[in-house]
Design a protein around this motif. Structure first.
Motif, PDB file in Angstrom:
ATOM      1  N   GLY A  46       0.717  -1.218   0.007  1.00 48.99           N
ATOM      2  CA  GLY A  46      -0.120   0.105   0.044  1.00 48.99           C
ATOM      3  C   GLY A  46       0.649   1.128   0.163  1.00 48.99           C
ATOM      4  O   GLY A  46       0.403   2.282   0.376  1.00 48.99           O
ATOM      5  N   ALA A  47       2.152   1.064  -0.553  1.00 49.28           N
ATOM      6  CA  ALA A  47       2.817   2.275  -0.408  1.00 49.28           C
ATOM      7  C   ALA A  47       3.776   2.190  -1.702  1.00 49.28           C
ATOM      8  O   ALA A  47       5.045   2.869  -1.489  1.00 49.28           O
ATOM      9  CB  ALA A  47       3.766   2.390   0.717  1.00 49.28           C
ATOM     10  N   PHE A  48       3.387   1.736  -2.799  1.00 51.57           N
ATOM     11  CA  PHE A  48       4.377   1.515  -4.000  1.00 51.57           C
ATOM     12  C   PHE A  48       3.569   1.837  -5.158  1.00 51.57           C
ATOM     13  O   PHE A  48       3.157   0.953  -6.032  1.00 51.57           O
ATOM     14  CB  PHE A  48       4.725   0.120  -3.882  1.00 51.57           C
ATOM     15  N   PRO A  49       3.347   3.008  -5.432  1.00 49.35           N
ATOM     16  CA  PRO A  49       2.453   3.476  -6.641  1.00 49.35           C
ATOM     17  C   PRO A  49       3.569   3.329  -7.977  1.00 49.35           C
ATOM     18  O   PRO A  49       4.614   3.481  -7.833  1.00 49.35           O
ATOM     19  CB  PRO A  49       2.240   5.045  -6.119  1.00 49.35           C
ATOM     20  N   PHE A 107      15.570   2.237   3.135  1.00 51.08           N
ATOM     21  CA  PHE A 107      14.423   2.990   3.588  1.00 51.08           C
ATOM     22  C   PHE A 107      13.259   2.167   3.762  1.00 51.08           C
ATOM     23  O   PHE A 107      13.352   0.869   2.828  1.00 51.08           O
ATOM     24  CB  PHE A 107      14.113   4.082   2.897  1.00 51.08           C
ATOM     25  N   PRO A 108      12.513   2.339   4.856  1.00 48.43           N
ATOM     26  CA  PRO A 108      11.398   1.439   4.641  1.00 48.43           C
ATOM     27  C   PRO A 108      10.408   1.483   3.923  1.00 48.43           C
ATOM     28  O   PRO A 108       9.795   0.154   3.317  1.00 48.43           O
ATOM     29  CB  PRO A 108      10.536   1.839   6.129  1.00 48.43           C
ATOM     30  N   LYS A 109      10.186   2.543   3.180  1.00 47.42           N
ATOM     31  CA  LYS A 109       9.227   2.730   2.118  1.00 47.42           C
ATOM     32  C   LYS A 109       9.909   3.049   0.938  1.00 47.42           C
ATOM     33  O   LYS A 109      10.986   3.979   1.020  1.00 47.42           O
ATOM     34  CB  LYS A 109       8.123   3.653   2.353  1.00 47.42           C
ATOM     35  N   ASP A 110       9.730   2.717  -0.454  1.00 43.34           N
ATOM     36  CA  ASP A 110      10.362   3.317  -1.409  1.00 43.34           C
ATOM     37  C   ASP A 110      10.125   4.652  -1.816  1.00 43.34           C
ATOM     38  O   ASP A 110      10.970   5.322  -2.262  1.00 43.34           O
ATOM     39  CB  ASP A 110       9.601   2.485  -2.874  1.00 43.34           C
ATOM     40  N   TRP A 148      18.586   7.128  -6.594  1.00 47.20           N
ATOM     41  CA  TRP A 148      17.470   6.105  -6.285  1.00 47.20           C
ATOM     42  C   TRP A 148      17.547   5.300  -7.279  1.00 47.20           C
ATOM     43  O   TRP A 148      17.452   5.492  -8.379  1.00 47.20           O
ATOM     44  CB  TRP A 148      16.504   6.851  -5.962  1.00 47.20           C
ATOM     45  N   VAL A 149      17.462   3.536  -6.842  1.00 50.66           N
ATOM     46  CA  VAL A 149      17.110   2.630  -7.481  1.00 50.66           C
ATOM     47  C   VAL A 149      15.814   1.937  -7.239  1.00 50.66           C
ATOM     48  O   VAL A 149      15.621   2.003  -6.036  1.00 50.66           O
ATOM     49  CB  VAL A 149      18.237   1.700  -7.423  1.00 50.66           C
ATOM     50  N   GLY A 150      15.007   2.175  -8.310  1.00 52.90           N
ATOM     51  CA  GLY A 150      13.592   1.700  -8.012  1.00 52.90           C
ATOM     52  C   GLY A 150      12.778   1.000  -9.216  1.00 52.90           C
ATOM     53  O   GLY A 150      13.771   0.999 -10.488  1.00 52.90           O
ATOM     54  N   ASP A 151      11.616   0.654  -9.249  1.00 52.73           N
ATOM     55  CA  ASP A 151      10.966   0.097 -10.524  1.00 52.73           C
ATOM     56  C   ASP A 151      10.882   1.404 -11.793  1.00 52.73           C
ATOM     57  O   ASP A 151      10.765   2.205 -11.439  1.00 52.73           O
ATOM     58  CB  ASP A 151       9.651  -0.254  -9.913  1.00 52.73           C
ATOM     59  N   LYS A 152      11.317   0.691 -12.882  1.00 48.29           N
ATOM     60  CA  LYS A 152      11.103   1.543 -13.988  1.00 48.29           C
ATOM     61  C   LYS A 152       9.893   2.276 -14.348  1.00 48.29           C
ATOM     62  O   LYS A 152       9.844   3.330 -14.877  1.00 48.29           O
ATOM     63  CB  LYS A 152      11.580   0.845 -15.182  1.00 48.29           C
TER      64      LYS A 152
END
Ligand code: ARG
Length: 251
Positions: free
Chosen positions: A38-41, A161-164, A179-183
């Motif tokens: 619920g924190a990964f838009p 970090f706890p949240k992306d 920051w490395v995250g989903d494309k």
């Protein structure tokens, strides 16, 4: 003290050896319990009090297809697979990449989308794995981003970090170089930041799937056949178009 400890250990043991609900048990109850973060838009997040996102809509469509009501449970990302093995819900849909490590703990469905981990920075910042040499990078804890960033030769400090979204905020605040995250998340963030950020190369690619408790083959079978139906009847395609403007299924 000793007694309490013993009681706790017994409880933990009971919890882990308890049986996951099989497909028959779920069907009989009429409700399936699904967990996400619920924190990964735009995949799973809250719009006010409402849980939404591509994965939430997809899982709701799967449940509908299976003739079930849904009870949603939201948990910090790092707790999701632990709770699954404690039988607190029937399956997890939270953008978990299929990895050998996770496959030791849980079973995965067929992938519901394919993606990759991208390097994101402010304009002029690092864009490639080579650029990350000596740089500080923010990632969400417990993710494949962390695992893959740690493999980059000469990487500087890795901040978890706890949240992306917290990792993204660290980049915006200038506390890290990248920051490395989903494309797909990255595309949204870059758009929202209007010209301040850039998406660089993909550090790795991954297949994203739903997780069930290890050995719950009757449930995996139903999830796979329901996903296949939605991918052939146009429901998946429509949903994907509405969130991403393209079809993100694995090809
Ligand atoms: N795809 C990445 C992984 O497999 C990140 C998933 C993060 N999901 C979330 N709901 N925050 O670890």
């Amino acid at each position: 003290m000793k007694k309490t400890l013993l009681a706790l250990t017994t409880l933990a043991l009971l919890a882990t050896t308890a049986q996951a609900r099989t497909w028959d048990a779920i069907k009989q109850s009429g409700t399936i319990k699904i967990a996400t973060e619920g924190a990964f838009p735009p995949f799973n997040y809250f719009k006010g009090k409402q849980l939404t996102g591509f994965e939430v809509d997809l899982a709701n469509a799967i449940a509908k297809q299976l003739g079930l009501k849904v009870e949603w449970i939201s948990q910090p990302f790092d707790n999701l697979l632990i709770g699954l093995n404690q039988d607190r819900y029937d399956f997890v849909i939270a953008s978990h990449g299929i990895t050998a490590e996770r496959q030791k703990a849980v079973d995965f469905s067929n992938p519901h989308y394919c993606t990759g981990g991208a390097v994101v920075s402010k304009i002029g910042g690092p864009k490639t794995a080579a650029d990350l040499k000596g740089k500080t990078v923010a990632v969400q804890v417990g993710t494949t981003y962390l695992e893959n960033v740690q493999k980059v030769a000469g990487i500087g400090r890795v901040s978890t970090f706890p949240k992306d979204t917290d990792a993204q905020a660290a980049l915006m605040a200038g506390r890290v170089d990248a920051w490395v995250g989903d494309k797909f998340s990255a595309l949204d963030v870059v758009k929202a930041q209007k010209g301040k950020l850039q998406v660089g190369e993909l550090l790795f690619q991954e297949k994203i799937a739903m997780a069930v408790k290890k050995g719950n083959s009757s449930l995996v079978k139903e999830l796979n056949s329901s996903l296949a139906t939605l991918q052939s009847n146009g429901v998946y395609a429509k949903l994907s178009q509405s969130y991403f403007g393209s079809d993100i299924r694995c090809k």
